[in-house]
Design a protein around this motif. Structure first.
Motif, short mmCIF file in Angstrom:
data_model
loop_
_atom_site.label_atom_id
_atom_site.label_comp_id
_atom_site.label_asym_id
_atom_site.label_seq_id
_atom_site.Cartn_x
_atom_site.Cartn_y
_atom_site.Cartn_z
N LYS A 1 -3.69 0.57 -6.69
CA LYS A 1 -4.46 0.99 -7.85
C LYS A 1 -5.93 0.69 -7.59
O LYS A 1 -6.28 -0.40 -7.16
N ARG A 2 -6.78 1.68 -7.86
CA ARG A 2 -8.21 1.50 -7.64
C ARG A 2 -8.93 1.33 -8.97
O ARG A 2 -8.71 2.10 -9.92
N LEU A 3 -9.79 0.34 -9.05
CA LEU A 3 -10.57 0.09 -10.25
C LEU A 3 -12.04 0.08 -9.86
O LEU A 3 -12.45 -0.59 -8.92
N VAL A 4 -12.85 0.88 -10.56
CA VAL A 4 -14.29 0.89 -10.34
C VAL A 4 -14.90 -0.07 -11.35
O VAL A 4 -14.77 0.10 -12.56
N LYS A 5 -15.58 -1.09 -10.85
CA LYS A 5 -16.10 -2.12 -11.75
C LYS A 5 -17.46 -2.57 -11.25
O LYS A 5 -17.58 -3.21 -10.21
N GLY A 6 -18.50 -2.22 -12.03
CA GLY A 6 -19.84 -2.63 -11.66
C GLY A 6 -20.21 -2.12 -10.29
O GLY A 6 -20.19 -0.93 -10.00
N LYS A 7 -20.53 -3.05 -9.38
CA LYS A 7 -20.96 -2.69 -8.03
C LYS A 7 -19.81 -2.71 -7.04
O LYS A 7 -20.04 -2.62 -5.83
N ASN A 8 -18.58 -2.82 -7.53
CA ASN A 8 -17.44 -2.96 -6.63
C ASN A 8 -16.38 -1.89 -6.83
O ASN A 8 -16.22 -1.34 -7.94
N LEU A 9 -15.67 -1.58 -5.75
CA LEU A 9 -14.41 -0.83 -5.81
C LEU A 9 -13.30 -1.84 -5.54
O LEU A 9 -13.31 -2.52 -4.51
N ILE A 10 -12.35 -1.95 -6.45
CA ILE A 10 -11.30 -2.95 -6.35
C ILE A 10 -9.96 -2.25 -6.16
O ILE A 10 -9.61 -1.34 -6.91
N TYR A 11 -9.21 -2.66 -5.15
CA TYR A 11 -7.88 -2.14 -4.89
C TYR A 11 -6.87 -3.24 -5.17
O TYR A 11 -6.98 -4.34 -4.64
N LYS A 12 -5.86 -2.92 -6.02
CA LYS A 12 -4.88 -3.92 -6.42
C LYS A 12 -3.47 -3.43 -6.13
O LYS A 12 -3.18 -2.24 -6.19
N ASN A 13 -2.60 -4.39 -5.82
CA ASN A 13 -1.20 -4.08 -5.61
C ASN A 13 -0.40 -5.37 -5.78
O ASN A 13 -0.96 -6.41 -6.12
N GLU A 14 0.90 -5.29 -5.51
CA GLU A 14 1.77 -6.45 -5.64
C GLU A 14 2.73 -6.52 -4.46
O GLU A 14 3.28 -5.49 -4.04
N LEU A 15 2.90 -7.70 -3.90
CA LEU A 15 4.02 -7.97 -3.01
C LEU A 15 5.20 -8.41 -3.88
O LEU A 15 5.04 -9.26 -4.76
N THR A 16 6.35 -7.80 -3.65
CA THR A 16 7.52 -8.15 -4.46
C THR A 16 8.73 -8.38 -3.57
O THR A 16 8.85 -7.79 -2.49
N PHE A 17 9.60 -9.25 -4.04
CA PHE A 17 10.91 -9.46 -3.40
C PHE A 17 11.96 -9.00 -4.39
O PHE A 17 12.05 -9.51 -5.51
N ARG A 18 12.76 -7.99 -3.99
CA ARG A 18 13.73 -7.37 -4.89
C ARG A 18 15.11 -7.41 -4.23
O ARG A 18 15.52 -6.42 -3.60
N PRO A 19 15.84 -8.51 -4.36
CA PRO A 19 17.16 -8.59 -3.75
C PRO A 19 18.18 -7.67 -4.42
O PRO A 19 19.18 -7.30 -3.82
N ARG A 20 17.88 -7.32 -5.67
CA ARG A 20 18.77 -6.42 -6.40
C ARG A 20 18.21 -5.00 -6.38
O ARG A 20 17.10 -4.77 -5.88
N PRO A 21 18.94 -4.01 -6.91
CA PRO A 21 18.45 -2.63 -6.89
C PRO A 21 17.05 -2.51 -7.50
O PRO A 21 16.63 -3.33 -8.31
N ARG A 22 16.36 -1.45 -7.10
CA ARG A 22 14.96 -1.25 -7.47
C ARG A 22 14.73 -1.29 -8.97
O ARG A 22 13.69 -1.72 -9.45
N SER A 23 15.71 -0.83 -9.75
CA SER A 23 15.54 -0.79 -11.20
C SER A 23 15.52 -2.18 -11.82
O SER A 23 15.09 -2.34 -12.97
#
Length: 629
Positions: free
Chosen positions: A82-104
């Motif tokens: 996800k990209r967020l434009v904020k002031g003088k910056n471009l910010i890219y965000k995401n998440e590392l996840t551990f999903r031992p069960r189904p994606r849902s």
């Protein structure tokens, strides 16, 4: 002047957890991210259940101590960053996840990833033309709200919406000299009247201080922001007011970007994760938990802001939502095919077969004076023809087919035309061709991300981007099989300028992002706008959607196969009425020779493509640009 839009990198210190437990290492590169995640030996069997966004590890190594190391090496355009434009910056965000069960199922572990880049000087995304949308002023601010086309690339050309398709609603606040503001939709309802009355029958869309209720029961959602002062509601059309005039009433709120709360937010329900998510910072999605109950009322500070004029009510409409397959009009689609049949049955016969992703059409002509080579399906010539017959075998992604998305169907339409010459004008006709398919349950339109490589010159801003197959959005990958098509789109934002025609004067491929005298290059467009590649391949210019855009379908080549390749192009903005042999867009069509993209009747301007197109010194609107990269 040439420019290379590389961004410097700043790594944000979000790693409080990592400081205590150095299992995760993150390196933000100029346009990518490299992550190593050390996994305990007991979890090695679940290596494939570790994700960066929606991406699995790009590599996995077993370590001598029994642990494993998952590696993620991806572009910032991948993995649902996800990209967020904020002031003088471009910010890219995401998440590392551990999903031992189904994606849902909810993730067992979530770790935030964030990369911050300095916003390049003069950078801003191509601005959506507000057209004739609703505008209103309040407290020194101007609010706008309007309807976009389904690809969110421009203002919608019609207010008639097929049931089940999407109607993107764009809202913005002009900040002028104001502090940076975040635009929120606090409440939106649909009604059949342009004014709300106490007894008005309404359909709730956004309620509970910014909760997109329609994302729970439908596929509506907010699109990622390209600027804090604008918001796009990607709203799926509904049955309320079907066939009637419908008006969308929204309360718009301009708010401090740093002060989000339960009463100041933009939340939508993400079915894949089975949870409400905050548009502007998924890490703070707990603010959206109240969407399932009642969210707190506004704070004292909110009273002060809103009383000073930071809230505005906008109305968009009328919109007309139609069901093309309603029982009251079962012949609607058939009528498209048969509308001209009565007039044509006496002299021709047409047979259309709709394949899974292609269409075949056979036209049999009984008029001896008709030349079947002059038939066109969209912008495609016959695959084969003979006296009295023309045959087309084409993909639905070719020939300028139009796609209509409804609740239950994907409908592709085009026109079969006879391009009559001056001495056979009475033979000209246009006949609709339609193929309808069942809409896959998990299908949704590709979202257009309004960010290209950009470069500004004078009052103009030039953009170039790699697109997906039908040019409806950015490409999802930069890897292309040999012989496939690379869709490239360039545009110029004109703003207050006179109308301009965008041309590609020269394009070459190279293995470096900068061109040097000793660089090895592969010519694509040369000789002042001649698409050299079209002579020996399927490369071509696509029909223009607007004069300020140009679309190139480039067939991949063997040059530098398997290496990184960069396409360098000179872009030229020119007077649309001033085409000549040095200001043109020409491509080679098998069996017909060189053709001028913008006017077939003037294709003689392309004759010099076989020799040398003479340059002439004349001031252009934006001439003298070095290759734009």
């Amino acid at each position: 002047m040439g420019t290379q839009l590389y961004l410097g990198v700043i790594v944000v210190a979000l790693f409080a957890t990592t400081a205590a437990n150095a299992e995760i290492k993150v390196q933000c590169e100029k346009d990518s991210v490299s992550i190593t995640w050390t996994i305990p030996s007991r979890l090695q069997q679940y290596a494939a259940r570790h994700f960066l966004g929606n991406c699995m590890p790009s590599g996995f190594k077993a370590l001598p101590g029994g642990e494993g190391k998952a590696e993620f090496n991806y572009k910032l355009d991948d993995c649902n960053f996800k990209r967020l434009v904020k002031g003088k910056n471009l910010i890219y965000k995401n998440e590392l996840t551990f999903r031992p069960r189904p994606r849902s199922s909810p993730a067992a572990y979530v770790y935030p990833i964030e990369c911050v880049y300095p916003r390049p000087k003069g950078w801003f995304p191509p601005f959506l033309n507000p057209g004739s949308g609703v505008a209103g002023g309040r407290g020194g601010l101007n609010f706008h709200m309007l309807l976009l086309n389904e690809q969110t690339t421009a203002v919608a050309e019609t207010n008639v919406i097929p049931l089940g398709s999407f109607m993107p609603i764009w809202a913005t606040v002009e900040q002028k000299s104001h502090q940076p503001l975040l635009l929120l939709m606090e409440e939106c309802v649909a009604a059949t009247t342009p004014e709300l009355q106490a007894n008005s029958n309404v359909y709730p869309i956004i309620t509970n201080k910014g909760c997109l209720l329609d994302s729970v029961k439908g596929n509506s959602r907010f699109l990622p922001r390209y600027h804090s002062s604008a918001i796009i509601l990607y709203l799926q059309s509904f049955k309320f007011g079907l066939g009637e005039e419908v008006y969308i009433h929204c309360k718009l709120l301009a708010w401090d970007p740093e002060v989000l709360s339960e009463s100041k937010k933009a939340c939508h329900y993400v079915k894949e994760n089975e949870r409400w998510e905050l548009l502007d910072d998924p890490m703070q999605s707990s603010m959206c938990d109240c969407c399932s109950r009642t969210c707190n009322t506004r704070s004292k500070r909110g009273d002060e802001w809103e009383s000073n004029g930071f809230m505005h009510t906008s109305v968009l409409g009328p919109l007309i939502i139609m069901d093309p397959f309603a029982t009251k009009c079962p012949q609607c689609i058939s009528a498209l095919l048969l509308s001209l049949a009565a007039a044509m049955a006496v002299y021709a016969d047409m047979k259309v077969d709709c394949g899974p992703d292609f269409v075949t059409l056979m036209w049999r002509e009984s008029r001896p004076q008709a030349d079947t080579s002059l038939l066109r399906l969209g912008n495609c010539f016959p695959t084969s023809f003979s006296a009295g017959e023309a045959y087309f075998y084409v993909d639905l992604t070719d020939c300028n087919f139009r796609r209509l998305v409804t609740g239950d169907a994907l409908v592709y339409s085009n026109d079969l035309t006879y391009v009559a010459s001056a001495d056979s004008y009475n033979l000209a006709f246009t006949h609709p061709v339609v193929c309808a398919y069942e809409r896959p349950k998990d299908w949704y339109a590709t979202i257009y991300d309004p960010v290209f490589k950009t470069y500004s010159l004078g009052d103009l801003q030039f953009n170039i981007g790699l697109m997906n197959d039908d040019f409806s959005g950015p490409a999802e990958s930069t890897h292309f099989p040999l012989g496939s098509i690379i869709p490239i789109m360039a545009s110029v934002v004109q703003e207050t300028h006179q109308p301009l025609l965008l041309l590609l004067e020269e394009c070459v491929a190279a293995t470096t992002p900068e061109l040097y005298p000793e660089s090895t290059t592969y010519p694509i467009i040369s000789n002042k706008g001649c698409l050299l590649e079209s002579v020996s391949s399927r490369s071509k210019f696509e029909p223009r959607q607007k004069s300020s855009e140009i679309r190139l379908s480039l067939q991949t080549f063997t040059f530098a196969m398997g290496e990184e390749v960069f396409i360098h192009c000179k872009l030229l903005a020119w007077d649309p009425n001033g085409l000549d042999s040095t200001k043109k867009a020409c491509h080679f069509v098998d069996g017909h020779g060189w053709e001028l993209l913008d006017n077939l009747a003037q294709s003689n301007l392309c004759d010099c493509c076989e020799s040398k197109c003479k340059s002439r010194r004349q001031r252009s609107v934006a001439s003298g640009m070095d290759p734009f990269r």
